[in-house]
Design an enzyme around this catalytic site. Sequence first.
Site, short mmCIF file in Angstrom:
data_model
loop_
_atom_site.label_atom_id
_atom_site.label_comp_id
_atom_site.label_asym_id
_atom_site.label_seq_id
_atom_site.Cartn_x
_atom_site.Cartn_y
_atom_site.Cartn_z
N GLY A 106 0.85 -1.19 0.00
CA GLY A 106 0.00 0.00 0.00
C GLY A 106 0.88 1.23 0.00
CB ILE B 6 -0.39 4.50 7.01
CG1 ILE B 6 -1.41 3.43 6.61
CG2 ILE B 6 0.05 5.32 5.82
CD1 ILE B 6 -2.78 4.02 6.29
CG ASP B 7 -1.68 -0.55 8.66
OD1 ASP B 7 -2.33 0.48 8.40
OD2 ASP B 7 -1.94 -1.66 8.18
NE ARG C 43 -27.25 12.60 12.52
CZ ARG C 43 -27.22 13.39 11.47
NH1 ARG C 43 -26.10 14.01 11.12
NH2 ARG C 43 -28.29 13.55 10.73
NE ARG D 85 -27.54 9.06 9.71
CZ ARG D 85 -27.72 10.15 8.96
NH1 ARG D 85 -26.74 10.65 8.25
NH2 ARG D 85 -28.88 10.74 8.93
CD GLN E 137 -7.48 6.20 7.70
OE1 GLN E 137 -7.14 5.82 8.80
NE2 GLN E 137 -8.29 5.49 6.93
NE ARG E 138 -2.61 3.23 1.08
CZ ARG E 138 -3.11 2.07 0.62
NH1 ARG E 138 -3.47 1.13 1.46
NH2 ARG E 138 -3.25 1.86 -0.66
O1 F6P Z 1 -1.13 -1.84 4.78
C1 F6P Z 1 -1.60 -0.56 4.81
C2 F6P Z 1 -3.07 -0.51 4.54
O2 F6P Z 1 -3.42 0.83 4.39
C3 F6P Z 1 -3.95 -1.21 5.58
O3 F6P Z 1 -4.23 -0.42 6.69
C4 F6P Z 1 -5.18 -1.55 4.79
O4 F6P Z 1 -5.84 -2.66 5.32
C5 F6P Z 1 -4.63 -1.87 3.46
O5 F6P Z 1 -3.42 -1.17 3.33
C6 F6P Z 1 -5.56 -1.50 2.33
O6 F6P Z 1 -4.94 -1.87 1.16
P1 F6P Z 1 -5.54 -1.65 -0.29
O7 F6P Z 1 -5.38 -0.20 -0.61
O8 F6P Z 1 -4.69 -2.49 -1.17
O9 F6P Z 1 -6.95 -2.08 -0.24
#
Ligand code: F6P
Length: 344
Positions: free
Chosen positions: A10, A127-128, A163, A268, A276-277
């Site tokens: 990712g 990012i994890d 909410r 909700r 986030q990425r």
């Molecule tokens: O490994 C980083 C990450 O952002 C995880 O938090 C998430 O589960 C995964 O990648 C999502 O990956 P993709 O963008 O391939 O669905």
Amino acid sequence: MRIGVLTGGGDCPGLNAVIRAVVRKGIDDYGHSILGFRDGWRGPLEDLCEELTIESTRGILPRGGTILGSSRTNPFARDGGPQAIRATLERHRLDGLIAIGGEDTLGAAAKLHSELDLPVLGIPKTIDNDLGGTDQTFGFDTAVQIATEAIDRLHTTAESHHRNLVVEVMGRHAGWIALYSGLAGGADVILIPEQPFDIEEVCRLIRRRHERGRYFAIVVAAEGATPVEGSIETVGDGGVDEFGHARLGGIGQLLEREIAGRTGYETRATVLGHVQRGGTPTAFDRVLATRLGVAGIDAASDARWGSMPALRGTRIELVPLGEAVAELRTVPSEDYEAAATFFG
Ligand code: F6P
């Protein structure tokens, strides 16, 4: 020397800062040539590459994503994959390869080095923040910043509308993003993969807030959070990638339904997902990524294959690549307990 570089898994804010540092120091200080492979391990498998120069990497320090592209290609899932990588390295007369990645990319790098003796070293990213051998990975700080800003925004609208708002953040096996953004954003409940949750306890905390005159709640849930076995039915099957990881997502919707149904309060869900990425890395991540890139090209120049520069305390140290993937760095229960003080 001739050094290859790739970015796998990712994407993650800070990848371009690493590439820039590898190229700048590699060319200017060492006189190396740097070859960039496209799309993670697919690059050396299919021989997709381009020469990287100081000119071609100008201006990328603050840019999110990766100029090299990324993929979740697993060389060990392809027939003759590892041999194809060896052939590519030989064809381009490369002295070695720097693989920038998380558990999967670095797992493949560690295996290529230990089982095939290929000259590969790793640079940790995700990012994890769940890689072993390092105290923190770049990308994490940016993801926490983005999630915290989102929680701050959701807070004011949740309060206005009385909410509950559930915020689903990333975190497949480790709840670092949920824990840090939840703490920073003052979440009322934080759910992480390391601590299976009891939905009735979540509802009790929300009811208690109501009894205290707070008619809204923010629940931050990592995508990998799971209910205590058998307590509620979990969500469907999103398929798996080449490393066998399930595509997650859905816990937010599940919580929305369960909390609303059990408490009767409007609830909700917001899924932050790839927001986030994406985008520009924080200053912290740019600096960490740059330091790792510098340490990575230094290690390659010393032929320290099978290693990985890692943040230890405030210093960058070289550790065996295998350490990154030996064990996931998950949230210790005492860190979760400290956060739980603020629940409800
Ligand atoms: O490994 C980083 C990450 O952002 C995880 O938090 C998430 O589960 C995964 O990648 C999502 O990956 P993709 O963008 O391939 O669905």
